[in-house]
Design a protein around this motif. Structure first.
Motif, PDB file in Angstrom:
ATOM      1  N   VAL A   1       0.836  -1.201   0.000  1.00  0.00           N
ATOM      2  CA  VAL A   1       0.000   0.000   0.000  1.00  0.00           C
ATOM      3  C   VAL A   1       0.872   1.252   0.000  1.00  0.00           C
ATOM      4  O   VAL A   1       0.607   2.208  -0.742  1.00  0.00           O
ATOM      5  N   ALA A   2       1.927   1.269   0.788  1.00  0.00           N
ATOM      6  CA  ALA A   2       2.803   2.439   0.864  1.00  0.00           C
ATOM      7  C   ALA A   2       3.496   2.704  -0.472  1.00  0.00           C
ATOM      8  O   ALA A   2       3.585   3.859  -0.912  1.00  0.00           O
ATOM      9  N   VAL A   3       3.957   1.666  -1.136  1.00  0.00           N
ATOM     10  CA  VAL A   3       4.607   1.838  -2.440  1.00  0.00           C
ATOM     11  C   VAL A   3       3.602   2.357  -3.464  1.00  0.00           C
ATOM     12  O   VAL A   3       3.899   3.253  -4.243  1.00  0.00           O
ATOM     13  N   SER A   4       2.396   1.825  -3.434  1.00  0.00           N
ATOM     14  CA  SER A   4       1.358   2.260  -4.372  1.00  0.00           C
ATOM     15  C   SER A   4       0.995   3.727  -4.152  1.00  0.00           C
ATOM     16  O   SER A   4       0.908   4.507  -5.107  1.00  0.00           O
ATOM     17  N   VAL A   5       0.799   4.121  -2.913  1.00  0.00           N
ATOM     18  CA  VAL A   5       0.489   5.522  -2.592  1.00  0.00           C
ATOM     19  C   VAL A   5       1.670   6.412  -2.969  1.00  0.00           C
ATOM     20  O   VAL A   5       1.494   7.491  -3.534  1.00  0.00           O
ATOM     21  N   GLY A   6       2.872   5.962  -2.697  1.00  0.00           N
ATOM     22  CA  GLY A   6       4.071   6.740  -3.036  1.00  0.00           C
ATOM     23  C   GLY A   6       4.195   6.977  -4.529  1.00  0.00           C
ATOM     24  O   GLY A   6       4.503   8.088  -4.968  1.00  0.00           O
ATOM     25  N   ARG A   7       3.943   5.950  -5.330  1.00  0.00           N
ATOM     26  CA  ARG A   7       3.988   6.115  -6.790  1.00  0.00           C
ATOM     27  C   ARG A   7       2.938   7.110  -7.266  1.00  0.00           C
ATOM     28  O   ARG A   7       3.188   7.930  -8.134  1.00  0.00           O
ATOM     29  N   GLY A   8       1.731   7.003  -6.720  1.00  0.00           N
ATOM     30  CA  GLY A   8       0.666   7.924  -7.093  1.00  0.00           C
ATOM     31  C   GLY A   8       1.005   9.360  -6.753  1.00  0.00           C
ATOM     32  O   GLY A   8       0.803  10.268  -7.560  1.00  0.00           O
ATOM     33  N   LEU A   9       1.536   9.580  -5.558  1.00  0.00           N
ATOM     34  CA  LEU A   9       1.932  10.932  -5.150  1.00  0.00           C
ATOM     35  C   LEU A   9       3.087  11.456  -6.001  1.00  0.00           C
ATOM     36  O   LEU A   9       3.119  12.637  -6.367  1.00  0.00           O
ATOM     37  N   PHE A  10       4.026  10.587  -6.344  1.00  0.00           N
ATOM     38  CA  PHE A  10       5.154  10.993  -7.186  1.00  0.00           C
ATOM     39  C   PHE A  10       4.659  11.404  -8.568  1.00  0.00           C
ATOM     40  O   PHE A  10       5.074  12.431  -9.106  1.00  0.00           O
ATOM     41  N   GLN A  11       3.749  10.620  -9.165  1.00  0.00           N
ATOM     42  CA  GLN A  11       3.205  10.950 -10.484  1.00  0.00           C
ATOM     43  C   GLN A  11       2.406  12.248 -10.427  1.00  0.00           C
ATOM     44  O   GLN A  11       2.514  13.092 -11.308  1.00  0.00           O
ATOM     45  N   TRP A  12       1.609  12.427  -9.399  1.00  0.00           N
ATOM     46  CA  TRP A  12       0.820  13.644  -9.224  1.00  0.00           C
ATOM     47  C   TRP A  12       1.735  14.856  -9.117  1.00  0.00           C
ATOM     48  O   TRP A  12       1.513  15.877  -9.761  1.00  0.00           O
ATOM     49  N   SER A  13       2.792  14.732  -8.320  1.00  0.00           N
ATOM     50  CA  SER A  13       3.745  15.824  -8.148  1.00  0.00           C
ATOM     51  C   SER A  13       4.480  16.133  -9.452  1.00  0.00           C
ATOM     52  O   SER A  13       4.685  17.300  -9.803  1.00  0.00           O
ATOM     53  N   ARG A  14       4.866  15.091 -10.167  1.00  0.00           N
ATOM     54  CA  ARG A  14       5.568  15.283 -11.443  1.00  0.00           C
ATOM     55  C   ARG A  14       4.655  15.953 -12.468  1.00  0.00           C
ATOM     56  O   ARG A  14       5.099  16.835 -13.208  1.00  0.00           O
ATOM     57  N   ASN A  15       3.380  15.560 -12.509  1.00  0.00           N
ATOM     58  CA  ASN A  15       2.433  16.210 -13.418  1.00  0.00           C
ATOM     59  C   ASN A  15       2.256  17.688 -13.067  1.00  0.00           C
ATOM     60  O   ASN A  15       2.205  18.540 -13.946  1.00  0.00           O
ATOM     61  N   ASN A  16       2.142  17.983 -11.774  1.00  0.00           N
ATOM     62  CA  ASN A  16       1.958  19.374 -11.353  1.00  0.00           C
ATOM     63  C   ASN A  16       3.161  20.245 -11.682  1.00  0.00           C
ATOM     64  O   ASN A  16       3.004  21.440 -11.956  1.00  0.00           O
ATOM     65  N   SER A  17       4.358  19.678 -11.676  1.00  0.00           N
ATOM     66  CA  SER A  17       5.556  20.468 -11.971  1.00  0.00           C
ATOM     67  C   SER A  17       5.855  20.527 -13.466  1.00  0.00           C
ATOM     68  O   SER A  17       6.722  21.289 -13.887  1.00  0.00           O
ATOM     69  N   SER A  18       5.131  19.745 -14.274  1.00  0.00           N
ATOM     70  CA  SER A  18       5.317  19.780 -15.726  1.00  0.00           C
ATOM     71  C   SER A  18       4.589  20.980 -16.309  1.00  0.00           C
ATOM     72  O   SER A  18       3.547  21.386 -15.805  1.00  0.00           O
ATOM     73  N   PRO A  19       5.111  21.530 -17.403  1.00  0.00           N
ATOM     74  CA  PRO A  19       4.420  22.655 -18.032  1.00  0.00           C
ATOM     75  C   PRO A  19       3.157  22.181 -18.760  1.00  0.00           C
ATOM     76  O   PRO A  19       3.084  21.039 -19.217  1.00  0.00           O
ATOM     77  N   LEU A  20       2.185  23.058 -18.866  1.00  0.00           N
ATOM     78  CA  LEU A  20       0.982  22.791 -19.637  1.00  0.00           C
ATOM     79  C   LEU A  20       1.325  23.057 -21.095  1.00  0.00           C
ATOM     80  O   LEU A  20       1.662  24.171 -21.460  1.00  0.00           O
TER      81      LEU A  20
END
Length: 130
Positions: A27-46
């Motif tokens: 569960v921790a690895v799954s949540v961590g991956r999701g948060l990492f992807q969310w953070s990476r998307n937010n820091s990417s340019p539109l």
């Protein structure tokens, strides 16, 4: 411990704690991956780029419900694959309405942020054949 070898296979003392640690780790690895992807998307340019639709696909999943009526539930997920002018391809999950209004070969402007789809504005295509 001691002379009794059965302590290694004690269900409540060994197996259940190991099972819980493994489950919490998954569960921790799954949540961590999701948060990492969310953070990476937010820091990417539109980005908005010229692209065309090269492929459409849908994925249908059926889930058997465990009740007396033996019913099932079906869900469909829709995907569109876009090709940028440089040849790079990107696949995005879209809603059913967007999927239905799209056709392979459509050209337009694709807007996305990382792996997050924001939309596709089609360029009108008029046929010159009469």
């Amino acid at each position: 411990m001691g002379s009794d070898p059965s302590w290694m296979f004690d269900l409540t003392g060994t197996v259940i704690p190991i099972f819980l640690v493994v489950m919490i780790g998954i569960v921790a690895v799954s949540v961590g991956r999701g948060l990492f992807q969310w953070s990476r998307n937010n820091s990417s340019p539109l980005l908005t780029i010229p692209a065309r639709i090269v492929s459409k696909r849908s994925e249908v999943r059926q889930q058997q419900l465990q009740d007396e009526s033996q019913s099932s539930r079906t869900s469909t997920t829709y995907y569109l694959t876009y090709e940028a002018q440089d040849g790079a391809r990107m696949e995005f999950k879209v809603d059913g309405n967007e999927f239905g209004m799209s056709a392979e070969g459509d050209r337009g402007l694709l807007t996305y942020q990382g792996t997050r789809y924001h939309g596709f504005q089609r360029h009108p295509h008029y046929s010159t054949a009469e």
